[in-house]
Motif scaffolding. Structure first.
Motif, PDB file in Angstrom:
ATOM      1  N   SER A  90       0.823  -1.202   0.000  1.00  0.00           N
ATOM      2  CA  SER A  90       0.000   0.000   0.000  1.00  0.00           C
ATOM      3  C   SER A  90       0.863   1.260   0.000  1.00  0.00           C
ATOM      4  O   SER A  90       0.600   2.202  -0.735  1.00  0.00           O
ATOM      5  CB  SER A  90      -0.912   0.006   1.225  1.00  0.00           C
ATOM      6  OG  SER A  90      -1.600   1.235   1.288  1.00  0.00           O
ATOM      7  N   ALA A  91       1.892   1.247   0.822  1.00  0.00           N
ATOM      8  CA  ALA A  91       2.734   2.443   0.947  1.00  0.00           C
ATOM      9  C   ALA A  91       3.533   2.696  -0.330  1.00  0.00           C
ATOM     10  O   ALA A  91       3.612   3.826  -0.812  1.00  0.00           O
ATOM     11  CB  ALA A  91       3.669   2.294   2.144  1.00  0.00           C
TER      12      ALA A  91
ATOM     13  N   GLY B 296       3.867   3.063  -3.789  1.00  0.00           N
ATOM     14  CA  GLY B 296       2.995   3.228  -4.950  1.00  0.00           C
ATOM     15  C   GLY B 296       3.688   4.063  -6.011  1.00  0.00           C
ATOM     16  O   GLY B 296       4.921   4.200  -6.004  1.00  0.00           O
TER      17      GLY B 296
ATOM     18  N   VAL C 133      -6.301   2.762   5.585  1.00  0.00           N
ATOM     19  CA  VAL C 133      -5.749   1.511   5.063  1.00  0.00           C
ATOM     20  C   VAL C 133      -4.966   0.768   6.144  1.00  0.00           C
ATOM     21  O   VAL C 133      -5.193  -0.427   6.391  1.00  0.00           O
ATOM     22  CB  VAL C 133      -4.825   1.776   3.850  1.00  0.00           C
ATOM     23  CG1 VAL C 133      -4.077   0.508   3.477  1.00  0.00           C
ATOM     24  CG2 VAL C 133      -5.622   2.293   2.668  1.00  0.00           C
TER      25      VAL C 133
ATOM     26  N   PHE D  55       2.407  11.343   2.776  1.00  0.00           N
ATOM     27  CA  PHE D  55       1.822  10.793   1.549  1.00  0.00           C
ATOM     28  C   PHE D  55       2.335   9.386   1.270  1.00  0.00           C
ATOM     29  O   PHE D  55       1.569   8.474   0.963  1.00  0.00           O
ATOM     30  CB  PHE D  55       2.184  11.722   0.391  1.00  0.00           C
ATOM     31  CG  PHE D  55       1.710  11.260  -0.951  1.00  0.00           C
ATOM     32  CD1 PHE D  55       0.419  11.536  -1.377  1.00  0.00           C
ATOM     33  CD2 PHE D  55       2.556  10.558  -1.802  1.00  0.00           C
ATOM     34  CE1 PHE D  55      -0.014  11.114  -2.630  1.00  0.00           C
ATOM     35  CE2 PHE D  55       2.123  10.133  -3.050  1.00  0.00           C
ATOM     36  CZ  PHE D  55       0.840  10.410  -3.462  1.00  0.00           C
ATOM     37  N   THR D  56       3.631   9.208   1.390  1.00  0.00           N
ATOM     38  CA  THR D  56       4.223   7.941   0.958  1.00  0.00           C
ATOM     39  C   THR D  56       3.814   6.786   1.865  1.00  0.00           C
ATOM     40  O   THR D  56       3.778   5.643   1.435  1.00  0.00           O
ATOM     41  CB  THR D  56       5.754   8.043   0.841  1.00  0.00           C
ATOM     42  OG1 THR D  56       6.245   6.901   0.129  1.00  0.00           O
ATOM     43  CG2 THR D  56       6.438   8.086   2.189  1.00  0.00           C
TER      44      THR D  56
HETATM   45  N1  TRP Z   1       1.559   5.937  -0.794  1.00  0.00           N
HETATM   46  C1  TRP Z   1       1.166   6.032  -2.166  1.00  0.00           C
HETATM   47  C2  TRP Z   1       2.351   6.395  -3.030  1.00  0.00           C
HETATM   48  O1  TRP Z   1       3.400   6.732  -2.558  1.00  0.00           O
HETATM   49  C3  TRP Z   1       0.120   7.054  -2.434  1.00  0.00           C
HETATM   50  C4  TRP Z   1      -1.000   7.061  -1.484  1.00  0.00           C
HETATM   51  C5  TRP Z   1      -1.323   8.043  -0.636  1.00  0.00           C
HETATM   52  C6  TRP Z   1      -1.870   6.003  -1.242  1.00  0.00           C
HETATM   53  N2  TRP Z   1      -2.353   7.649   0.141  1.00  0.00           N
HETATM   54  C7  TRP Z   1      -2.701   6.400  -0.206  1.00  0.00           C
HETATM   55  C8  TRP Z   1      -1.998   4.752  -1.787  1.00  0.00           C
HETATM   56  C9  TRP Z   1      -3.632   5.534   0.297  1.00  0.00           C
HETATM   57  C10 TRP Z   1      -2.937   3.905  -1.277  1.00  0.00           C
HETATM   58  C11 TRP Z   1      -3.728   4.273  -0.218  1.00  0.00           C
HETATM   59  O2  TRP Z   1       2.213   6.348  -4.229  1.00  0.00           O
END
Ligand code: TRP
Length: 501
Positions: free
Chosen positions: A20-21, A23, A237, A229-230
């Motif tokens: 998930s993280a 992406g 989640v 964000f990352t």
């Molecule tokens: N972490 C993901 C990335 O780096 C982007 C993202 C932000 C994300 N919030 C999320 C993905 C929630 C899934 C769920 O690309």
């Protein structure tokens, strides 16, 4: 009520969390952020942001999910009566994100096909806008659907549904592939990049440290924003995933492993991206800064494809490697959002999970069609900006206030420390109750002030007309908030203060 589903192994959980993280942002956001904010010196604010915000927050989300054995809404209602709506905010925001994230996955899917013939030839940017998106003149002209995007979208949603059709059991099996595979692909791209002439100039552009940048507040805000964000925080989640952990499970070490694997992937991606950019600059006799672009979708859909067509051999193979990497990076982020939504709905109403998965994917697909129109990119851009800069940051802020002040971080710490391999000290409480709220609050206020200044100057994000910003930005956020409040107020047998199961 049935027993809660469980991960089959600890590795399955860790892989799912990393999936998930890690992406698309790891490949196209981090490298550029580092390059523009001090190169190697950016790693300092980045690490500080990890320790003062990212790691405490992900531990908090894991601990909430594990302790309360529920997705975000029910978990927050158990933290503090009346706070269930905060959980729904994470769910509705997840829903907004998945509707456009799936469209980016659709483009990636299309490019798996185009890679076979490097169909973008020598005009990759034009190809992307004219042939794939068939872009319209602006947000006011939707202009019907782009057929390639629709086809990609059906395939992308099909893949998302397939991965989560059997809940955490199928997710556990899928992430065994979708987490190592992009790392292997990335390894191939890094080796290819670093053995090309000019690569070293690219790496210099990426990492050459500029310590004077550390004095700029913007650089620190970028580091905190990127860390937040990352790690896919504030979307529910990590809460949902941790709620499927068995009773006796480590929390802190799992969080550390997730964070370091995710950030390692980001760091590595910079070598592939900028090594290749160095080569492109070399073949064109230009500066790296002139060819590198700005990251984001530009990197994925025209800058990197262009660089690949300049390779001495194997363009098709390396394009495939690149887009398989993007696809496998993105797909587990995409279905984690669905999992978060489904956990929220099933925990509250006790509905049949398989049916809820099917319905969520169907509704998600239908709404994502908005972005598959010829004007869809404009709307995607606006919604993405507002949900991230305002929605997610605000949700994160409420989360730390709820845990740090209402529930008390020391109480949560005395829950996860005894079951964890790494014991956290009081610094955790300080971070959750003081530092993270200040940082997130600061970023939020900064973003709002920026917005107001722009509005006064009559400049709107991306040069879009005001009405488009109101609809895709503020109205969208208002709907998210109102829906969450309503969902949080509805009573069901599971949120009357009793424990489920
Ligand atoms: N972490 C993901 C990335 O780096 C982007 C993202 C932000 C994300 N919030 C999320 C993905 C929630 C899934 C769920 O690309």
């Amino acid at each position: 009520m049935q027993d809660r589903e469980r991960w089959s192994t600890r590795t399955a959980f860790i892989f799912a969390a990393i999936g998930s993280a890690a992406g698309l942002g790891n490949a196209w956001r981090f490298p550029y952020m580092a390059a523009q904010n001090g190169g190697g010196a950016f790693l300092i604010p980045y690490f500080i942001a990890l320790i003062t915000a990212g790691i405490p927050l992900i531990i908090t989300e894991f601990a909430i999910g594990h302790k309360f054995q529920a997705g975000a809404p029910i978990a927050f209602s158990r933290i503090k009566k009346g706070w269930e709506s905060l959980g729904w905010l994470t769910i509705t925001a997840s829903f907004v994100i998945i509707t456009y994230y799936s469209v980016i996955m659709a483009w990636v899917t299309d490019y798996l096909w185009y890679s076979l013939k490097t169909a973008w030839a020598n005009a990759p940017k034009d190809f992307f806008f004219s042939k794939v998106l068939q872009i319209s003149s602006g947000p006011d002209e939707l202009g019907g659907f782009s057929i390639p995007v629709i086809i990609g979208l059906i395939l992308a949603w099909g893949a998302i549904y397939w991965c989560i059709r059997n809940g955490v059991r199928s997710v556990g099996k899928v992430v065994k592939w979708t987490v190592p595979l992009p790392v292997i692909m990335l390894g191939i791209l890094v080796i290819r990049a670093l053995t090309l002439p000019g690569a070293i100039d690219g790496v210099n552009f990426y990492l050459n440290p500029d310590f004077s940048k550390l004095l700029e507040p913007k650089v620190w805000a970028s580091a905190y924003g990127q860390v937040f964000f990352t790690l896919s925080l504030a979307t529910g989640v990590m809460i949902a995933y941790a709620s499927y952990l068995p009773k006796k499970s480590d929390i802190t070490n799992n969080a550390f492993i997730t964070v370091f694997a995710n950030c390692g992937i980001s760091f590595l991606a910079g070598f592939a991206v900028f090594g290749t950019m160095g080569y492109m600059a070399f073949t064109k006799g230009a500066l790296v800064s002139e060819v590198a672009g700005n990251g984001g979708i530009g990197l994925a859909f025209w800058t990197y494809p262009e660089a690949i067509s300049l390779l001495p051999f194997g363009s098709v193979i390396f394009s495939l490697v690149f887009f398989i990497m993007l696809f496998t990076l993105g797909i587990d982020s995409a279905f984690s959002l669905i999992e978060s939504i489904v956990a929220g709905l099933v925990d509250k109403w006790g509905w049949n999970k398989k049916k809820v998965v099917r319905l969520t994917c169907l509704v998600g697909f239908i709404i994502s069609l908005i972005y598959a129109t010829k004007g869809g990119l404009y709307w995607l851009d606006i919604v993405d900006k507002y949900i991230n800069n305002f929605g997610m940051v605000a949700i994160g802020l409420f989360e730390v206030i709820a845990i740090g002040w209402l529930y008390k971080s020391s109480k949560l710490r005395s829950y996860f420390n005894p079951i964890s391999e790494i014991k956290l000290g009081r610094w955790y409480d300080v971070m959750i109750a003081v530092i993270t709220p200040i940082v997130l609050g600061g970023i939020l206020i900064w973003n709002i002030v920026q917005e107001i200044i722009d509005a006064i100057n009559g400049k709107f994000y991306g040069g879009y007309p005001l009405w488009a910003i109101i609809v895709g930005g503020w109205l969208m956020l208002a709907v998210v908030i109102i829906m969450s409040i309503i969902l949080g107020k509805i009573k069901s047998q599971n949120n009357l203060g009793r424990k489920a199961n």
